[in-house]
Design a protein around this motif. Structure first.
Motif, mmCIF file in Angstrom:
data_model
loop_
_atom_site.group_PDB
_atom_site.id
_atom_site.type_symbol
_atom_site.label_atom_id
_atom_site.label_comp_id
_atom_site.label_asym_id
_atom_site.label_seq_id
_atom_site.Cartn_x
_atom_site.Cartn_y
_atom_site.Cartn_z
ATOM 1 N N LEU A 86 -39.719 -3.338 6.363
ATOM 2 C CA LEU A 86 -40.324 -2.837 7.599
ATOM 3 C C LEU A 86 -41.797 -3.235 7.661
ATOM 4 N N MET A 87 -42.534 -3.037 6.568
ATOM 5 C CA MET A 87 -43.968 -3.370 6.548
ATOM 6 C C MET A 87 -44.195 -4.873 6.704
ATOM 7 N N ALA A 88 -43.379 -5.682 6.026
ATOM 8 C CA ALA A 88 -43.541 -7.140 6.134
ATOM 9 C C ALA A 88 -43.245 -7.603 7.565
ATOM 10 N N GLY A 89 -42.160 -7.089 8.137
ATOM 11 C CA GLY A 89 -41.829 -7.463 9.518
ATOM 12 C C GLY A 89 -42.878 -7.000 10.499
ATOM 13 N N ALA A 90 -43.367 -5.760 10.324
ATOM 14 C CA ALA A 90 -44.383 -5.233 11.241
ATOM 15 C C ALA A 90 -45.689 -6.004 11.113
ATOM 16 N N SER A 91 -46.069 -6.354 9.874
ATOM 17 C CA SER A 91 -47.333 -7.083 9.711
ATOM 18 C C SER A 91 -47.230 -8.501 10.275
ATOM 19 N N TYR A 92 -46.084 -9.153 10.090
ATOM 20 C CA TYR A 92 -45.949 -10.516 10.592
ATOM 21 C C TYR A 92 -45.795 -10.534 12.113
ATOM 22 N N PHE A 93 -44.816 -9.803 12.616
ATOM 23 C CA PHE A 93 -44.552 -9.851 14.047
ATOM 24 C C PHE A 93 -45.611 -9.104 14.856
ATOM 25 N N LYS B 153 -44.042 -14.693 29.388
ATOM 26 C CA LYS B 153 -43.144 -15.707 28.823
ATOM 27 C C LYS B 153 -42.103 -15.017 27.936
ATOM 28 N N PRO B 154 -40.896 -14.859 28.434
ATOM 29 C CA PRO B 154 -39.859 -14.224 27.610
ATOM 30 C C PRO B 154 -39.395 -15.138 26.474
ATOM 31 N N ILE B 155 -38.946 -14.515 25.394
ATOM 32 C CA ILE B 155 -38.407 -15.243 24.245
ATOM 33 C C ILE B 155 -36.894 -15.040 24.278
ATOM 34 N N LEU B 156 -36.155 -16.138 24.451
ATOM 35 C CA LEU B 156 -34.701 -16.092 24.580
ATOM 36 C C LEU B 156 -34.275 -15.142 25.700
ATOM 37 N N GLY B 157 -35.071 -15.067 26.741
ATOM 38 C CA GLY B 157 -34.762 -14.221 27.882
ATOM 39 C C GLY B 157 -35.070 -12.746 27.667
ATOM 40 N N ILE B 158 -35.756 -12.422 26.583
ATOM 41 C CA ILE B 158 -36.083 -11.027 26.265
ATOM 42 C C ILE B 158 -37.598 -10.886 26.254
ATOM 43 N N GLU B 159 -38.073 -9.750 26.697
ATOM 44 C CA GLU B 159 -39.512 -9.502 26.665
ATOM 45 C C GLU B 159 -40.001 -9.562 25.209
ATOM 46 N N PRO B 160 -41.152 -10.194 24.934
ATOM 47 C CA PRO B 160 -41.616 -10.396 23.564
ATOM 48 C C PRO B 160 -41.747 -9.104 22.743
ATOM 49 N N LEU B 161 -42.182 -8.024 23.366
ATOM 50 C CA LEU B 161 -42.326 -6.769 22.631
ATOM 51 C C LEU B 161 -40.987 -6.310 22.066
ATOM 52 N N PHE B 162 -39.937 -6.378 22.865
ATOM 53 C CA PHE B 162 -38.605 -5.978 22.401
ATOM 54 C C PHE B 162 -38.058 -6.970 21.382
ATOM 55 N N PHE B 163 -38.306 -8.253 21.599
ATOM 56 C CA PHE B 163 -37.822 -9.273 20.666
ATOM 57 C C PHE B 163 -38.470 -9.100 19.292
ATOM 58 N N TYR B 164 -39.790 -8.936 19.263
ATOM 59 C CA TYR B 164 -40.488 -8.755 17.986
ATOM 60 C C TYR B 164 -40.125 -7.423 17.329
ATOM 61 N N GLY B 165 -39.878 -6.416 18.157
ATOM 62 C CA GLY B 165 -39.414 -5.135 17.603
ATOM 63 C C GLY B 165 -38.047 -5.278 16.948
ATOM 64 N N GLY B 166 -37.170 -6.038 17.581
ATOM 65 C CA GLY B 166 -35.853 -6.302 16.997
ATOM 66 C C GLY B 166 -35.941 -7.110 15.716
ATOM 67 N N CYS B 167 -36.849 -8.088 15.698
ATOM 68 C CA CYS B 167 -37.042 -8.879 14.475
ATOM 69 C C CYS B 167 -37.596 -8.015 13.343
ATOM 70 N N THR B 168 -38.486 -7.081 13.658
ATOM 71 C CA THR B 168 -39.021 -6.159 12.654
ATOM 72 C C THR B 168 -37.899 -5.274 12.109
ATOM 73 N N ALA B 169 -37.043 -4.788 12.984
ATOM 74 C CA ALA B 169 -35.898 -3.982 12.538
ATOM 75 C C ALA B 169 -34.944 -4.824 11.687
ATOM 76 N N ALA B 170 -34.784 -6.099 12.015
ATOM 77 C CA ALA B 170 -33.936 -6.985 11.216
ATOM 78 C C ALA B 170 -34.527 -7.186 9.814
ATOM 79 N N CYS B 171 -35.851 -7.285 9.722
ATOM 80 C CA CYS B 171 -36.500 -7.389 8.402
ATOM 81 C C CYS B 171 -36.251 -6.122 7.580
ATOM 82 N N MET B 172 -36.313 -4.983 8.239
ATOM 83 C CA MET B 172 -36.028 -3.723 7.556
ATOM 84 C C MET B 172 -34.569 -3.692 7.095
ATOM 85 N N GLY B 173 -33.647 -4.147 7.929
ATOM 86 C CA GLY B 173 -32.235 -4.211 7.550
ATOM 87 C C GLY B 173 -31.998 -5.162 6.388
#
Length: 162
Positions: free
Chosen positions: A41-48, A57-77
């Motif tokens: 979680l900390m590594a994902g939050a610090s990076y993203f 500018k959406p990332i893969l059609g998703i708002e960047p805040l939600f996309f980076y939040g999902g990537c942070t959750a994926a790092c935690m997983g």
């Protein structure tokens, strides 16, 4: 003068000791999950969290805040999934002397589990098989309870109550 010859008996691991060791291994795996999950979680939050976001500018059609939040959750997983493996590896390093005995008992225990567990085809969504792999067994009492639970499930599946 007869000399007495002592035969060297190979060391063995009895069942209560083995099951205690197995329970300790499970605890190591569980304990190592916590720091790796938090670390992910900390590594994902610090990076993203340090990346520049442009809300237009959406990332893969998703708002960047939600996309980076999902990537942070994926790092935690990922940390959650890696933690037990690292815990098992650390546990194996600390028990190197007895690993041959433990591995032999693991194989024998697995054979007993496979022989005594219920057929998974009898399960349903409302009636799952209880502890199919016997992961929570860490004492003879728990093993006997596991056997009783398996027998009870078999009886209930084959002869359903009316």
């Amino acid at each position: 003068m007869a000399s007495t010859s002592t035969k060297h008996k190979p060391p063995t691991l009895n069942w209560p000791e083995y099951l205690t060791i197995r329970g300790q291994k499970r605890k190591w795996e569980t304990v190592m999950t916590i720091p790796f999950t938090i670390g992910g979680l900390m590594a994902g939050a610090s990076y993203f969290g340090s990346l520049e976001m442009d809300p237009t500018k959406p990332i893969l059609g998703i708002e960047p805040l939600f996309f980076y939040g999902g990537c942070t959750a994926a790092c935690m997983g990922a940390g959650y999934l890696i933690g037990p493996s690292v815990g098992a590896a650390c546990w194996r390093l600390t028990h190197r002397r007895t690993m041959n005995l433990i591995d032999a008992r693991d194989r024998e225990f697995h054979k007993r589990i496979v022989k005594n567990r219920v057929d998974p085809q009898m399960q349903s969504a409302t009636n799952p098989v209880p502890d199919f792999y016997a992961e929570k067994v860490s004492s003879l009492h728990q093993y006997r309870q596991w056997l009783r639970d398996q027998a009870k499930y078999k009886r209930k599946s084959v002869l359903p109550e009316m």
